[in-house]
Design a protein around this motif. Structure first.
Motif, PDB file in Angstrom:
ATOM      1  N   VAL A 143       0.854  -1.208   0.000  1.00 12.57           N
ATOM      2  CA  VAL A 143       0.000   0.000   0.000  1.00 12.57           C
ATOM      3  C   VAL A 143       0.885   1.251   0.000  1.00 12.57           C
ATOM      4  O   VAL A 143       2.080   1.176   0.285  1.00 12.57           O
ATOM      5  N   LYS A 144       0.281   2.401  -0.316  1.00 11.54           N
ATOM      6  CA  LYS A 144       1.019   3.670  -0.339  1.00 11.54           C
ATOM      7  C   LYS A 144       1.065   4.255   1.077  1.00 11.54           C
ATOM      8  O   LYS A 144       0.032   4.341   1.758  1.00 11.54           O
ATOM      9  N   ILE A 145       2.270   4.664   1.507  1.00 12.46           N
ATOM     10  CA  ILE A 145       2.418   5.252   2.861  1.00 12.46           C
ATOM     11  C   ILE A 145       1.623   6.556   2.949  1.00 12.46           C
ATOM     12  O   ILE A 145       1.043   6.876   3.995  1.00 12.46           O
ATOM     13  N   ALA A 146       1.552   7.305   1.837  1.00 14.05           N
ATOM     14  CA  ALA A 146       0.866   8.606   1.820  1.00 14.05           C
ATOM     15  C   ALA A 146      -0.576   8.488   2.329  1.00 14.05           C
ATOM     16  O   ALA A 146      -1.092   9.391   3.003  1.00 14.05           O
ATOM     17  N   ASP A 147      -1.224   7.329   2.034  1.00 14.46           N
ATOM     18  CA  ASP A 147      -2.614   7.135   2.462  1.00 14.46           C
ATOM     19  C   ASP A 147      -2.739   7.018   3.984  1.00 14.46           C
ATOM     20  O   ASP A 147      -3.841   7.113   4.531  1.00 14.46           O
ATOM     21  N   TYR A 148      -1.619   6.796   4.671  1.00 15.26           N
ATOM     22  CA  TYR A 148      -1.664   6.561   6.124  1.00 15.26           C
ATOM     23  C   TYR A 148      -0.937   7.649   6.931  1.00 15.26           C
ATOM     24  O   TYR A 148      -0.852   7.554   8.138  1.00 15.26           O
ATOM     25  N   ARG A 149      -0.420   8.653   6.231  1.00  7.54           N
ATOM     26  CA  ARG A 149       0.355   9.695   6.937  1.00  7.54           C
ATOM     27  C   ARG A 149      -0.487  10.400   8.007  1.00  7.54           C
ATOM     28  O   ARG A 149      -0.049  10.584   9.133  1.00  7.54           O
ATOM     29  N   LYS A 150      -1.716  10.772   7.623  1.00  5.66           N
ATOM     30  CA  LYS A 150      -2.593  11.521   8.534  1.00  5.66           C
ATOM     31  C   LYS A 150      -2.911  10.685   9.786  1.00  5.66           C
ATOM     32  O   LYS A 150      -2.740  11.139  10.915  1.00  5.66           O
ATOM     33  N   VAL A 151      -3.332   9.410   9.564  1.00  4.21           N
ATOM     34  CA  VAL A 151      -3.727   8.579  10.706  1.00  4.21           C
ATOM     35  C   VAL A 151      -2.528   8.281  11.612  1.00  4.21           C
ATOM     36  O   VAL A 151      -2.658   8.251  12.846  1.00  4.21           O
ATOM     37  N   LEU A 152      -1.336   8.129  11.042  1.00  5.32           N
ATOM     38  CA  LEU A 152      -0.148   7.843  11.861  1.00  5.32           C
ATOM     39  C   LEU A 152       0.257   9.056  12.690  1.00  5.32           C
ATOM     40  O   LEU A 152       0.636   8.924  13.858  1.00  5.32           O
ATOM     41  N   SER A 153       0.171  10.255  12.090  1.00  7.45           N
ATOM     42  CA  SER A 153       0.553  11.465  12.846  1.00  7.45           C
ATOM     43  C   SER A 153      -0.441  11.713  13.984  1.00  7.45           C
ATOM     44  O   SER A 153      -0.074  12.162  15.067  1.00  7.45           O
ATOM     45  N   GLU A 154      -1.738  11.362  13.751  1.00  2.00           N
ATOM     46  CA  GLU A 154      -2.748  11.532  14.808  1.00  2.00           C
ATOM     47  C   GLU A 154      -2.580  10.472  15.899  1.00  2.00           C
ATOM     48  O   GLU A 154      -2.716  10.758  17.087  1.00  2.00           O
ATOM     49  N   LEU A 155      -2.268   9.237  15.465  1.00  2.00           N
ATOM     50  CA  LEU A 155      -2.054   8.149  16.430  1.00  2.00           C
ATOM     51  C   LEU A 155      -0.873   8.478  17.355  1.00  2.00           C
ATOM     52  O   LEU A 155      -0.894   8.205  18.554  1.00  2.00           O
TER      53      LEU A 155
END
Length: 653
Positions: free
Chosen positions: A453-465
């Protein structure tokens, strides 16, 4: 090619030449111990067979060893390194998929040869004692010597290496001198330089063609010579080969001169049950000294093949042909390694060979069949290397054709040995081929079913987590090993582990990728900042002979980033931060297991079940990456191959 390797191959020193004698020529240098004895067997000495045999030996050494290996194949170096896997790593760039077949067959055959060379060399040398005591059982002595030899491997060859070179100088000087003494008595033996005698033997004599199977034993060490190129350098090998070949030819011709003078007799009448022309050409007073020197040379020959086997397995692991096994580095010497599991497997194999065949004359039948397969595979890979180097086709075609003809003739002659013991090495080679093929295909299947999968799709959720205080902190630095080749991609299972398999809050997420290069020695890394102070990716580019010590390397990267002010690694916990305590690092590794939901084809079932069985016996992931087990969390992850599309459930009220 790096300057260091350029120097290695262009440098010619007396020390370099001596070391080359000690490391490179063990296998090929001890062949006079058994070649002439094997050619004659128990038949009556016949001048035609002796002259034809010795002519075949001379031309085999010239065409096969000198021209093919020393002159042509040594030019195919991979950043200074040689051997069939180094050659494969070079031709892999042609993108021809099936070239993996000759690489696996050749590598397995060379390893199988490593199991029979120590027993045959040591047995041939020790059997010289039978001159004094014909009823002596040499089997326990041979096993004892082999046990000592395999036991000292863990200390590295630095200890014994200093002794090897002068010993081999004495050995080759002895070979040349002994041969010369006999040639002076019967100089007519030199007419065997004429290839007519070889032709005459092969075409007219009824047994002639099958003699080739034993003649081939004189060149069996040529493949090992190519594998060990990285230790000594091309120029040192080429120059020292002039001396080595002269000594070998003198000894072979000396043995022939002695035998022709005893035409009509048999080796058994000349030397008892253990009549060996190698010992028969010695003066009686010199025989005990000759036996000691021959035994030491045989031990050195075995040493070269054992260290060669370690290198071969190490390369096979890096190229994904072999399961991960424990590697130790006994000395600071580059390329010097010790693999305990392979060492003791080789030892058990050698003991099995000694107990099964008992005498060197029986081992001669098993010897040669596997190594000729390796030579044919090298010729096939060499053909593509020459094409890659844009050598003219009118040069390549006749050259490769001639060598394939020579080698297939040797193979045909060696096939007759199958029933007499050749099956032993072929069975060993087949076991090794099946392990390598299973491992390679399973890795390929596994890669095909790994969802990226593309990391870009998860950047927002990881920074919030990362700042979600409702979730307990898992670690300050959370590190995942990834197989995704692209910097902007990651396996779906990694994201599943962070977000769903108990959400893991960390201050910084690290994705670490190890890329094995097709050159032997390189240690580079690259850091990609995906999200400042949140997500980083580190790519290690390592040569296929470099140790994979990720723990140490990762610490080095962090140290370098802190030094350059790119990041702060102090703990984010208030009390620890105040006191400048370094944050904790946690590695998460995912261990796959085959899901019951998989709907596999029959061949995939065999490959994957075999793969998971071998995996149980191999090194754990954390040890393979050189990680400290106290900071590693292993997560089981189901691997689903061909998930059933529709189960067809019906809801009822």
């Amino acid at each position: 090619m790096s300057t260091q390797h350029k120097n290695l191959h262009s440098k010619l020193t007396l020390g370099g030449l001596l070391i080359t004698l000690g490391i490179i020529y063990g296998d090929i240098g001890t062949s006079p111990l058994y070649v002439m004895k094997a050619i004659l067997g128990e038949s009556v000495i016949n001048a035609d067979i002796v002259l034809g045999g010795i002519s075949c030996v001379f031309w085999t050494l010239t065409l096969q060893t000198t021209i093919k290996y020393v002159m042509i194949t040594l030019s195919a170096d991979n950043h200074g390194e040689g051997g069939i896997f180094a050659l494969y790593a070079l031709v892999k760039k042609t993108k021809i998929k099936w070239l993996i077949v000759p690489a696996i067959i050749g590598g397995s055959a060379l390893l199988a040869d490593g199991i029979i060379t120590p027993p045959i060399s040591v047995s041939s040398a020790i059997e010289g004692i039978k001159t004094y005591n014909p009823s002596l059982n040499t089997v326990p002595i041979v096993i004892g010597i082999l046990f000592v030899l395999f036991s000292i491997q863990q200390f590295g060859t630095k200890l014994v290496g200093k002794f090897f070179a002068p010993m081999m100088l004495v050995w080759f000087s002895m070979l040349g001198t002994l041969g010369l003494i006999q040639i002076i008595k019967f100089p007519e033996v030199f007419k065997a330089f004429n290839p007519y005698y070889a032709y005459h033997l092969l075409t007219i004599h009824p047994e002639g063609f099958f003699v080739l199977g034993f003649v081939f034993l004189c060149t069996t060490g040529a493949e090992a010579l190519y594998s060990d190129m990285g230790h000594c350098g091309r120029k040192n090998i080429r120059v020292s080969w002039i001396f080595v070949k002269s000594a070998l030819v003198l000894n072979y011709f000396g043995q022939a001169a002695y035998l022709i003078q005893h035409e009509g007799q048999t080796l058994q009448t000349l030397g008892g049950s253990n009549g060996n022309p190698f010992y028969l050409i010695m003066a009686d007073w010199f025989q005990p000294i000759g036996i000691v020197i021959a035994t030491l040379a045989a031990v050195i020959a075995s040493q070269a093949l054992i260290t060669g086997s370690f290198t071969l397995i190490n390369e096979a692991m890096r190229l994904n042909f072999w399961p991960k096994v424990k590697i130790k580095y006994p000395t600071e010497l580059k390329g010097q390694l010790y693999i305990p599991s392979i060492n003791w497997l080789l030892f058990l194999g050698c003991v099995g060979i000694v107990l099964h065949f008992e005498q060197s004359s029986n081992m001669e039948h098993a010897y040669g069949l596997a190594i000729i397969l390796c030579m044919i595979m090298t010729t096939i890979l060499l053909n593509f290397y020459l094409i890659m180097k844009r050598v003219k086709l009118y040069l390549i075609i006749p050259l490769i054709t001639v060598y394939l003809l020579i080698e297939f003739s040797f193979l045909a002659a060696n096939i007759t040995k199958f029933g007499d013991g050749g099956y032993v090495t072929l069975i060993i080679a087949l076991i090794l081929i099946s392990i390598m093929t299973t491992w390679y295909l399973a890795k390929k299947i596994s890669k095909n079913y790994t969802k990226i999968v593309k990391i870009a799709d998860y950047r927002k959720v990881l920074s919030e987590l990362s700042v979600d205080l409702t979730i307990p902190k898992y670690a300050t630095h959370l590190v995942y090993m990834t197989n995704a080749n692209r910097v902007d991609e990651i396996e779906e299972k990694v994201m599943y582990s962070i977000l769903q398999k108990r959400p893991k809050r960390a201050d910084i997420y690290w994705f670490v990728h190890v890329n094995i290069l097709s050159e032997p020695y390189k240690t580079e890394y690259k850091v990609t900042e995906i999200l400042k102070d949140d997500i980083y990716r580190v790519d290690f580019n390592l040569g296929f002979r470099e140790p994979t010590k990720i723990n140490l390397m990762f610490k080095e990267v962090i140290k370098d980033m802190v030094k350059k002010g790119e990041m702060d690694i102090t703990s984010r916990y208030e009390s620890l931060n105040k006191n400048n305590i370094i944050g904790d690092f946690k590695f998460v590794l995912s261990e796959k297991f085959l899901s019951n939901d998989s709907d596999m084809r029959w061949h995939e079932k065999i490959i994957m079940n075999s793969y998971f069985l071998i995996k149980k016996l191999s090194l754990s992931e954390e040890s393979a990456f050189g990680l400290d087990s106290s900071s590693v969390k292993i997560e089981k992850f189901p691997m689903v191959l061909h998930a059933p599309k529709n189960i067809g459930l019906t809801r009822v009220k």
